[in-house]
Design a protein around this motif. Structure first.
Motif, PDB file in Angstrom:
ATOM      1  N   PHE A 182       0.757  -1.160   0.239  1.00 28.53           N
ATOM      2  CA  PHE A 182      -0.161   0.178  -0.177  1.00 28.53           C
ATOM      3  C   PHE A 182       0.803   1.211   0.194  1.00 28.53           C
ATOM      4  CE2 PHE A 182      -3.038  -3.166   1.813  1.00 28.53           C
ATOM      5  CZ  PHE A 182      -3.903  -2.962   1.054  1.00 28.53           C
ATOM      6  N   LEU A 230      -1.354   4.662  -0.118  1.00 27.74           N
ATOM      7  CA  LEU A 230      -1.854   5.255   1.066  1.00 27.74           C
ATOM      8  C   LEU A 230      -0.565   5.957   1.693  1.00 27.74           C
ATOM      9  CD1 LEU A 230      -3.630   2.194   2.452  1.00 27.74           C
ATOM     10  CD2 LEU A 230      -4.804   4.112   1.235  1.00 27.74           C
ATOM     11  N   ASN A 275      -9.016  -1.949  -2.367  1.00 25.58           N
ATOM     12  CA  ASN A 275      -8.949  -0.607  -2.657  1.00 25.58           C
ATOM     13  C   ASN A 275      -8.927  -0.126  -3.948  1.00 25.58           C
ATOM     14  OD1 ASN A 275      -6.930   1.815  -3.433  1.00 25.58           O
ATOM     15  ND2 ASN A 275      -7.145   1.906  -1.163  1.00 25.58           N
ATOM     16  N   ARG A 276      -9.572   0.971  -4.660  1.00 26.11           N
ATOM     17  CA  ARG A 276      -9.889   1.133  -5.965  1.00 26.11           C
ATOM     18  C   ARG A 276      -8.359   1.401  -6.652  1.00 26.11           C
ATOM     19  NH1 ARG A 276     -13.976   5.826  -4.380  1.00 26.11           N
ATOM     20  NH2 ARG A 276     -15.381   4.533  -3.588  1.00 26.11           N
ATOM     21  N   ASN A 329      -5.413  -0.443  -5.661  1.00 23.07           N
ATOM     22  CA  ASN A 329      -4.884  -1.590  -5.587  1.00 23.07           C
ATOM     23  C   ASN A 329      -4.400  -2.300  -6.774  1.00 23.07           C
ATOM     24  OD1 ASN A 329      -3.504  -4.007  -4.772  1.00 23.07           O
ATOM     25  ND2 ASN A 329      -4.811  -3.907  -2.665  1.00 23.07           N
ATOM     26  N   ASN A 360     -17.313   4.245   0.080  1.00 20.88           N
ATOM     27  CA  ASN A 360     -16.130   5.010   1.151  1.00 20.88           C
ATOM     28  C   ASN A 360     -16.653   4.394   2.557  1.00 20.88           C
ATOM     29  OD1 ASN A 360     -15.036   6.017  -1.332  1.00 20.88           O
ATOM     30  ND2 ASN A 360     -16.344   7.619  -1.058  1.00 20.88           N
ATOM     31  N   MET A 364     -11.389   4.635   3.583  1.00 18.79           N
ATOM     32  CA  MET A 364     -11.033   3.356   2.578  1.00 18.79           C
ATOM     33  C   MET A 364     -11.987   3.653   1.284  1.00 18.79           C
ATOM     34  SD  MET A 364     -10.241   0.057   5.118  1.00 18.79           S
ATOM     35  CE  MET A 364     -11.996  -0.695   4.980  1.00 18.79           C
ATOM     36  N   GLU A 365     -11.403   3.589   0.201  1.00 18.34           N
ATOM     37  CA  GLU A 365     -12.221   3.843  -0.924  1.00 18.34           C
ATOM     38  C   GLU A 365     -11.864   2.663  -1.836  1.00 18.34           C
ATOM     39  OE1 GLU A 365     -11.180   8.353  -2.350  1.00 18.34           O
ATOM     40  OE2 GLU A 365      -9.309   7.347  -1.704  1.00 18.34           O
ATOM     41  N   ASP A 366     -13.078   1.875  -1.613  1.00 21.89           N
ATOM     42  CA  ASP A 366     -12.810   0.480  -2.218  1.00 21.89           C
ATOM     43  C   ASP A 366     -14.113   0.198  -3.379  1.00 21.89           C
ATOM     44  OD1 ASP A 366     -11.366  -0.238  -0.221  1.00 21.89           O
ATOM     45  OD2 ASP A 366     -12.570  -1.177   1.023  1.00 21.89           O
TER      46      ASP A 366
END
Length: 164
Positions: free
Chosen positions: A27, A31, A125-126, A128, A146, A155-157
């Motif tokens: 990450f 992140l 995660n968008r 990742n 989110n 967390m933006e998933d």
């Protein structure tokens, strides 16, 4: 050769150690260091892992030549949906690309089927790189969310699902 074992309470500190080894390279580009540290402390402290296990998350260990190289955390019949939720699926960077992620997903699918579930679901995660991996293994994007995890972090998933 990869072996997959169900983790016990005695393995929780190993899972926490693996997370601390895997997360920074996984990450680090998407992140902040502060968010990574915050999330590791929030999700991978021994009390947090114990609480997750107590709440029904089953941890699996991926073992290569007697060395634990990854882990997963799953929950069958997640929220009474008839689907198995993959909460965590992480492998050491040096083992990625060996097909171990696919083996873990196949193993999780067998557990899901044994429990009467019809699909696997997960959040990723968008940004990742694993997103593309999941698409290649049969997952489809079914939504986005989110999640405010506190301390000003989000967390933006993507939400992914795979019928089994």
């Amino acid at each position: 050769m990869l072996e997959i074992h169900k983790a016990t309470e005695a393995d929780l500190s190993l899972i926490g150690s693996l997370a601390h080894e895997i997360w920074p390279p996984t990450f680090g580009e998407i992140l902040s260091k502060g968010q990574i540290e915050y999330m590791l402390n929030m999700m991978y402290s021994l009390p947090s892992l114990q609480n997750q296990m107590d709440e029904g998350i089953e941890f699996l260990l991926a073992v290569e030549n007697q060395k634990t190289v990854g882990f997963s955390g799953i929950q069958t019949d997640y929220q009474k949906t008839g689907k198995t939720k993959i909460h965590k699926l992480y492998l050491l960077p040096e083992t990625q690309g060996k097909g171990y992620g696919r083996l873990l997903i196949d193993h999780i699918a067998k557990i899901a089927l044994q429990n009467g579930d019809s699909a696997l679901v997960l959040n990723v995660n968008r940004f990742n790189k694993a997103y593309d991996f999941y698409l290649k293994t049969g997952f489809e994007k079914v939504g986005e969310e989110n999640i405010d995890i506190g301390n000003g972090y989000l967390m933006e998933d993507f939400i992914l699902e795979k019928p089994i």
